[in-house]
Enzyme design. Sequence first.
Site, PDB file in Angstrom:
ATOM      1  N   ASP A  71     -20.514 -32.385 -30.560  1.00 14.56           N
ATOM      2  CA  ASP A  71     -19.675 -31.210 -30.727  1.00 14.56           C
ATOM      3  C   ASP A  71     -20.219 -30.131 -29.803  1.00 14.56           C
ATOM      4  O   ASP A  71     -21.437 -29.979 -29.674  1.00 14.56           O
ATOM      5  CB  ASP A  71     -19.687 -30.740 -32.185  1.00 14.56           C
ATOM      6  CG  ASP A  71     -18.539 -29.774 -32.459  1.00 14.56           C
ATOM      7  OD1 ASP A  71     -17.430 -29.989 -31.937  1.00 14.56           O
ATOM      8  OD2 ASP A  71     -18.742 -28.789 -33.196  1.00 14.56           O
ATOM      9  N   PHE A 149     -12.240 -28.079 -17.299  1.00 18.74           N
ATOM     10  CA  PHE A 149     -11.326 -27.846 -18.414  1.00 18.74           C
ATOM     11  C   PHE A 149     -11.839 -26.661 -19.219  1.00 18.74           C
ATOM     12  O   PHE A 149     -12.895 -26.095 -18.915  1.00 18.74           O
ATOM     13  CB  PHE A 149     -11.212 -29.104 -19.292  1.00 18.74           C
ATOM     14  CG  PHE A 149     -12.450 -29.388 -20.107  1.00 18.74           C
ATOM     15  CD1 PHE A 149     -13.567 -29.969 -19.526  1.00 18.74           C
ATOM     16  CD2 PHE A 149     -12.511 -29.049 -21.453  1.00 18.74           C
ATOM     17  CE1 PHE A 149     -14.709 -30.220 -20.272  1.00 18.74           C
ATOM     18  CE2 PHE A 149     -13.659 -29.304 -22.217  1.00 18.74           C
ATOM     19  CZ  PHE A 149     -14.753 -29.880 -21.616  1.00 18.74           C
ATOM     20  N   TYR A 151     -13.114 -23.481 -20.756  1.00 24.46           N
ATOM     21  CA  TYR A 151     -13.551 -22.182 -20.245  1.00 24.46           C
ATOM     22  C   TYR A 151     -14.195 -22.273 -18.849  1.00 24.46           C
ATOM     23  O   TYR A 151     -14.743 -21.290 -18.352  1.00 24.46           O
ATOM     24  CB  TYR A 151     -14.555 -21.559 -21.227  1.00 24.46           C
ATOM     25  CG  TYR A 151     -13.968 -21.298 -22.601  1.00 24.46           C
ATOM     26  CD1 TYR A 151     -13.346 -20.082 -22.888  1.00 24.46           C
ATOM     27  CD2 TYR A 151     -14.019 -22.265 -23.604  1.00 24.46           C
ATOM     28  CE1 TYR A 151     -12.803 -19.839 -24.143  1.00 24.46           C
ATOM     29  CE2 TYR A 151     -13.480 -22.026 -24.866  1.00 24.46           C
ATOM     30  CZ  TYR A 151     -12.875 -20.817 -25.125  1.00 24.46           C
ATOM     31  OH  TYR A 151     -12.324 -20.578 -26.363  1.00 24.46           O
TER      32      TYR A 151
END
Length: 195
Positions: A71, A149, A151
């Site tokens: 994550d 991709f 930010y």
Amino acid sequence: MMKQRIVFASNNVHKLEEVKAMLGEEYEVLGLSAIGCETDIPETADTFAGNALQKARYIKDHYGYDCFADDSGLEVDALNGAPGVYSARYSGSGSEANIDKLLYNLTGKTNRSAQFRTVVALLIGEETRFFEGVVRGTIISERRGQGGFGYDPIFVPDGYEGTFAELGNEVKNRISHRAQAVRLLVHYLKGREAE
Ligand code: IMP
């Protein structure tokens, strides 16, 4: 030698290929579709480690495989670490709107420091392990570059002139938060195998 089978709890084909290449021949890395998992695994924790563990635990509990999950997100110092675990859902309307919201929230702030962070959670045998990667940088006030991709167009990593979107995959895959965390995971698995 029998290949060790391990699941990467991700549907992202690009991440899967990258991890397979890094782990080499000794491991058979299976993505979620390869084990027939079509579920959108819940990510309801409020930390990266919590979400990564939740995903890995889901697979271990439902399918029995050794498993790892990741994550990631962007943490902006002047926003007390936001958007953090909410990076993907910051605006509720996708990447472009996420960038707009972030730039708006940074209007007038002089501290533009930020970091991308990844946590990988590994469940193997009876063990639970976490691996973390961080890349520090600066949020610029206008988008630059077409690659990457999320930010990437507004993040300039420390020590570089270009944004992640300008630097290209070769550089990004060397220095990124995700690459660092995955390298630590690979190092650990290879050490374990040598025991
Ligand atoms: P994930 O956990 O890798 O899916 O990342 C969650 C969210 O964090 C993404 O949807 C992006 O908004 C942001 N993010 C994570 N890694 C990156 C990156 O390398 N570049 C740009 N945005 C990222």
